[in-house]
Design a protein around this motif. Structure first.
Motif, PDB file in Angstrom:
ATOM      1  N   ARG A 386      69.870  48.851  27.471  1.00 30.80           N
ATOM      2  CA  ARG A 386      68.382  49.071  26.946  1.00 30.80           C
ATOM      3  C   ARG A 386      69.126  50.197  25.948  1.00 30.80           C
ATOM      4  O   ARG A 386      69.786  51.462  26.691  1.00 30.80           O
ATOM      5  N   GLN A 398      55.449  46.062  15.245  1.00 25.37           N
ATOM      6  CA  GLN A 398      56.303  46.352  16.511  1.00 25.37           C
ATOM      7  C   GLN A 398      57.511  45.021  16.614  1.00 25.37           C
ATOM      8  O   GLN A 398      58.390  44.960  16.596  1.00 25.37           O
ATOM      9  N   SER A 399      56.598  43.478  17.496  1.00 27.56           N
ATOM     10  CA  SER A 399      57.304  43.042  17.834  1.00 27.56           C
ATOM     11  C   SER A 399      58.073  42.141  16.301  1.00 27.56           C
ATOM     12  O   SER A 399      59.304  41.532  16.668  1.00 27.56           O
ATOM     13  N   VAL A 415      63.207  42.523  24.838  1.00 27.36           N
ATOM     14  CA  VAL A 415      61.979  42.625  25.308  1.00 27.36           C
ATOM     15  C   VAL A 415      62.216  44.716  25.225  1.00 27.36           C
ATOM     16  O   VAL A 415      62.318  44.972  25.142  1.00 27.36           O
ATOM     17  N   THR A 417      59.350  47.774  24.611  1.00 22.36           N
ATOM     18  CA  THR A 417      58.296  48.355  25.025  1.00 22.36           C
ATOM     19  C   THR A 417      58.233  49.577  24.481  1.00 22.36           C
ATOM     20  O   THR A 417      59.207  50.618  23.848  1.00 22.36           O
ATOM     21  N   ARG A 418      56.977  50.335  24.355  1.00 15.21           N
ATOM     22  CA  ARG A 418      56.913  52.016  23.724  1.00 15.21           C
ATOM     23  C   ARG A 418      55.792  52.495  24.599  1.00 15.21           C
ATOM     24  O   ARG A 418      54.877  52.576  25.250  1.00 15.21           O
ATOM     25  N   THR A 425      60.271  54.258  21.723  1.00 15.40           N
ATOM     26  CA  THR A 425      60.469  52.658  22.146  1.00 15.40           C
ATOM     27  C   THR A 425      61.833  52.165  22.761  1.00 15.40           C
ATOM     28  O   THR A 425      63.013  52.741  21.967  1.00 15.40           O
ATOM     29  N   TRP A 426      61.271  51.501  23.633  1.00 14.82           N
ATOM     30  CA  TRP A 426      62.566  50.330  24.151  1.00 14.82           C
ATOM     31  C   TRP A 426      63.412  49.751  23.733  1.00 14.82           C
ATOM     32  O   TRP A 426      62.062  48.399  23.552  1.00 14.82           O
TER      33      TRP A 426
END
Length: 511
Positions: A386, A398-399, A415, A417-418, A425-426
């Motif tokens: 992670r 982002q994506s 994956v 995520t924010r 941002t992860w």
């Protein structure tokens, strides 16, 4: 370590003493005979039964049969050598036995008093032990004896323990003076549990810094003047210290003001950019400042460019096996790297070692993980990674902007995520062979601005002060964009000093 009464017959037999007529510890024998009997017939059997280390307590003295020799110094040395002779990685825990005794035990300062004055003494006392090489130095967290029950004091001490070389909650034998978090009120319990969990999640960083201390001589905890010997500010803040190469700690050691619900700590941030460890709040360095912290908040900062490895589970278990899940936090604003150190905890520390390079390029907005180097058998075959980019804006589109490559092949199952609250941002990449090279391309992003209005509102919501004062302060923050002018206006409002200080800290953190 005092031999248990049940072991005396065995010791007596080893010394050739009849235990029915003479106690073995009163029998005239050589020191070597006593020690040999103690090790061979008491301690080594217990080690084979699972004892990992010995706590040698209350054996120091001003004299011994050898003039000038503290018996504790000799006992520390002998215990360490004896444990090493059994094929174990030797660890003993003992009181201070004078300069030079850092070579053998993990040490502690003796019995601390339960008081704010005692807590305020500990950070400098712990950090300056490094000046004589005593990096693994500890104190009785929470206070050992005397004093009164104080939930806030116990919590602040537990938070200091998170950033101490040894995190050891301890007390005298008193049923009212135990240090388990559930013995305190709900708010204190939550804050202490959070501190203990953070400490456990930091194990990958701690173990890497422990190896750094062994190989390079940099203690885990150091005074600021070790890295900044010519900066006067480093000497003016003796309670502030470096915790490894990435973290700076300005611990809270004074009580909270009940109206502003914050405690003030004066700190110095060296040049560069810094981030609050808990929130990702950005601070400009090169200045002294006053920080204000609520009970659940720590005075801990991470330098820009730091690569900080943690255990990946949100609520980790109690094991210390090399993890199958790792969280790598990369702090925006500068490049950085860290080589994660892991071994098999065998008697010889450098025989089976795995090192995993972790590199963060802020210039390229990329993170490189692995592949593992050395003996890969000491770590799991596969890991979940992670990666967190802390303190930056969300990558554009982002994506599409974020890409993950494993050995050059794009991973479609990553994956992204924010979390805006901590401006992070992860990127989660599951089930990756440790032998693989992972590249995380984060895409275009910039340093994120602090949400000053949002943070001020959240704080004022909790402060125990007049509603009109809250309204006036909030109106000022929202209507005046220049921090200096806003501070001038806030100073005219006759706010509670703690409230003014906390709002000022949030306003001026990043200039």
């Amino acid at each position: 370590m005092r031999a248990h009464e049940d072991a005396y017959p065995t010791m007596a037999a080893a010394l050739g003493v009849d235990p029915a007529t003479e106690h073995p510890l009163t029998f005239e024998a050589s020191d070597e005979a006593y020690l040999r009997a103690l090790f061979d017939h008491v301690l080594h059997p217990m080690e084979r039964d699972g004892v990992d280390f010995w706590w040698i307590d209350w054996q120091q003295g001003a004299s011994s049969r050898i003039p000038g020799l503290d018996p504790l110094w000799a006992l520390n040395d002998r215990h360490l050598r004896e444990m090493a002779s059994t094929g174990r990685r030797p660890v003993i825990f003992s009181r201070y036995a004078g300069p030079g005794s850092h070579r053998t035990p993990v040490g502690f300062s003796g019995d601390t008093v339960v008081s704010w004055a005692s807590l305020a003494f500990q950070p400098e006392f712990t950090a300056t032990a490094s000046n004589i090489g005593y990096g693994w130095w500890s104190h009785d967290i929470g206070g050992h004896m005397f004093g009164t029950k104080d939930d806030e004091l116990a919590t602040r001490w537990a938070q200091l323990g998170t950033f101490s070389p040894v995190n050891r909650l301890h007390s005298t034998s008193n049923p009212f003076n135990s240090k388990e978090p559930w013995r305190f009120g709900p708010a204190a319990e939550r804050a202490q549990v959070a501190a203990l969990r953070l400490r456990h999640r930091l194990l990958p960083y701690l173990y890497t810094m422990a190896e750094r201390a062994s190989a390079q001589g940099h203690p885990l905890v150091e005074p600021l003047y070790h890295e900044h010997p010519w900066a006067e500010e480093a000497y003016r803040r003796p309670n502030e210290f470096a915790f490894g190469e990435a973290i700076l700690v300005a611990p809270v050691t004074t009580p909270i003001d009940p109206r502003s619900i914050v405690a003030r700590t004066d700190a110095w941030l060296p040049d560069g950019t810094w981030f609050d460890l808990q929130t990702g709040w950005r601070y400009d360095g090169g200045r002294e400042l006053s920080t204000y912290r609520e009970l659940h908040q720590l005075g801990a900062f991470v330098r820009a460019g730091a690569v900080l490895p943690l255990l990946g589970d949100e609520i980790p278990g109690n094991g210390v096996d090399n993890p199958t899940s790792l969280e790598i936090r990369c702090y925006a604003g500068a490049d950085g790297e860290l080589t994660l150190y892991e071994d098999d905890d065998a008697p010889v520390a450098d025989e089976r070692v795995a090192r995993t390079p972790l590199t963060f390029s802020w210039a390229d907005r990329t993170v490189h993980l692995g592949p593992v180097q050395g003996d890969a058998s000491v770590v799991p075959e596969r890991r979940d990674w992670r990666v967190g980019l802390v303190g930056a804006t969300a990558p554009q589109e982002q994506s599409k902007a974020v890409r993950v490559l494993v050995d050059g092949v794009e991973r479609a199952d990553a994956v992204v995520t924010r979390v805006e609250g901590c401006r992070t941002t992860w990127v989660d990449v599951p089930d990756v062979p440790v032998s693989a090279a992972v590249v995380v391309e984060l895409g275009p992003c910039e340093l994120a601005a602090n949400d000053v209005a949002g943070a001020v509102f959240d704080y004022l919501q909790r402060a125990q002060v007049e509603f009109e004062d809250k309204t006036a302060a909030m109106r000022t923050v929202e209507s005046i964009t220049d921090p200096g002018q806003a501070l001038v206006q806030l100073a005219t409002l006759d706010l509670d000093p703690g409230v003014l200080g906390r709002v000022a800290e949030l306003l001026t953190a990043a200039r």
